[in-house]
Design a protein around this motif. Structure first.
Motif, PDB file in Angstrom:
ATOM      1  N   ASP A   1      42.205  34.975  21.522  1.00  0.00           N
ATOM      2  CA  ASP A   1      43.583  34.601  21.176  1.00  0.00           C
ATOM      3  C   ASP A   1      44.332  34.033  22.381  1.00  0.00           C
ATOM      4  OD1 ASP A   1      44.162  37.350  18.832  1.00  0.00           O
ATOM      5  OD2 ASP A   1      43.221  35.390  18.568  1.00  0.00           O
ATOM      6  N   SER A   2      44.015  34.543  23.559  1.00  0.00           N
ATOM      7  CA  SER A   2      44.752  34.140  24.758  1.00  0.00           C
ATOM      8  C   SER A   2      44.493  32.690  25.164  1.00  0.00           C
ATOM      9  CB  SER A   2      44.388  35.070  25.922  1.00  0.00           C
ATOM     10  OG  SER A   2      42.995  35.016  26.179  1.00  0.00           O
TER      11      SER A   2
ATOM     12  N   LYS B   1      47.245  28.766  33.103  1.00  0.00           N
ATOM     13  CA  LYS B   1      48.241  29.740  33.536  1.00  0.00           C
ATOM     14  C   LYS B   1      47.657  30.579  34.657  1.00  0.00           C
ATOM     15  CE  LYS B   1      49.752  30.210  28.712  1.00  0.00           C
ATOM     16  NZ  LYS B   1      49.954  31.167  27.598  1.00  0.00           N
TER      17      LYS B   1
ATOM     18  N   GLU C   1      47.363  33.655  34.816  1.00  0.00           N
ATOM     19  CA  GLU C   1      46.536  34.710  34.232  1.00  0.00           C
ATOM     20  C   GLU C   1      45.159  34.223  33.783  1.00  0.00           C
ATOM     21  OE1 GLU C   1      49.681  33.889  33.405  1.00  0.00           O
ATOM     22  OE2 GLU C   1      50.033  34.110  31.232  1.00  0.00           O
ATOM     23  N   ASP C   2      44.909  32.918  33.859  1.00  0.00           N
ATOM     24  CA  ASP C   2      43.571  32.391  33.590  1.00  0.00           C
ATOM     25  C   ASP C   2      42.680  32.489  34.822  1.00  0.00           C
ATOM     26  OD1 ASP C   2      45.124  29.808  31.661  1.00  0.00           O
ATOM     27  OD2 ASP C   2      44.088  31.584  30.895  1.00  0.00           O
TER      28      ASP C   2
END
Length: 127
Positions: A63-64, A89, A91-92
């Motif tokens: 989902d992310s 992002k 967070e990737d």
């Protein structure tokens, strides 16, 4: 012998794009489920995108990364798996791994369902 070799990682600013490649030994893409996983420092390895290359449209995404990442293969000789990453992002940021595993339905994003792994390529996204 299953061999998977990733490339294409690097450093990029948030909002940028990268394309990862996974060079696979002969027949891997036609015989196995293949996919991309990632592991950030201090976190468990997680599934990002998986496909059965021999079945058209057979893909699944975490989902992310939905609508930002696209998994594909080269259509000429079926030896390379890709992961196109857009709108990246921070967070990737993670080590990204290519993996292959036995055919199974539905497609799985669980690392336990994959038997073969590449050495990984680092992706770093800065804010």
């Amino acid at each position: 012998q299953v061999q998977l070799v990733e490339s294409g990682g690097g450093s990029v600013q948030a909002g940028g794009s990268l394309r990862l490649s996974c060079q696979a030994s002969t027949y891997i893409l036609s015989r196995y489920v293949v996919g991309w996983f990632r592991q950030a420092p201090g976190k468990e390895r997680e599934g990002v995108a998986v496909m059965h290359a021999a079945v058209a449209g057979s893909t699944t995404y975490a989902d992310s990364v939905k609508f930002r990442f696209t998994i594909s293969k080269d259509d000429d000789n079926w030896s390379t798996l890709y992961l196109q990453m857009t709108s990246l992002k921070p967070e990737d940021t993670a080590m990204y791994y290519c993996a292959a595993g036995p055919n199974r339905w539905p497609l799985s994003l669980h690392q336990a369902d994959f038997a073969y792994w590449g050495q990984g390529t680092q992706v770093t996204v800065s804010s």
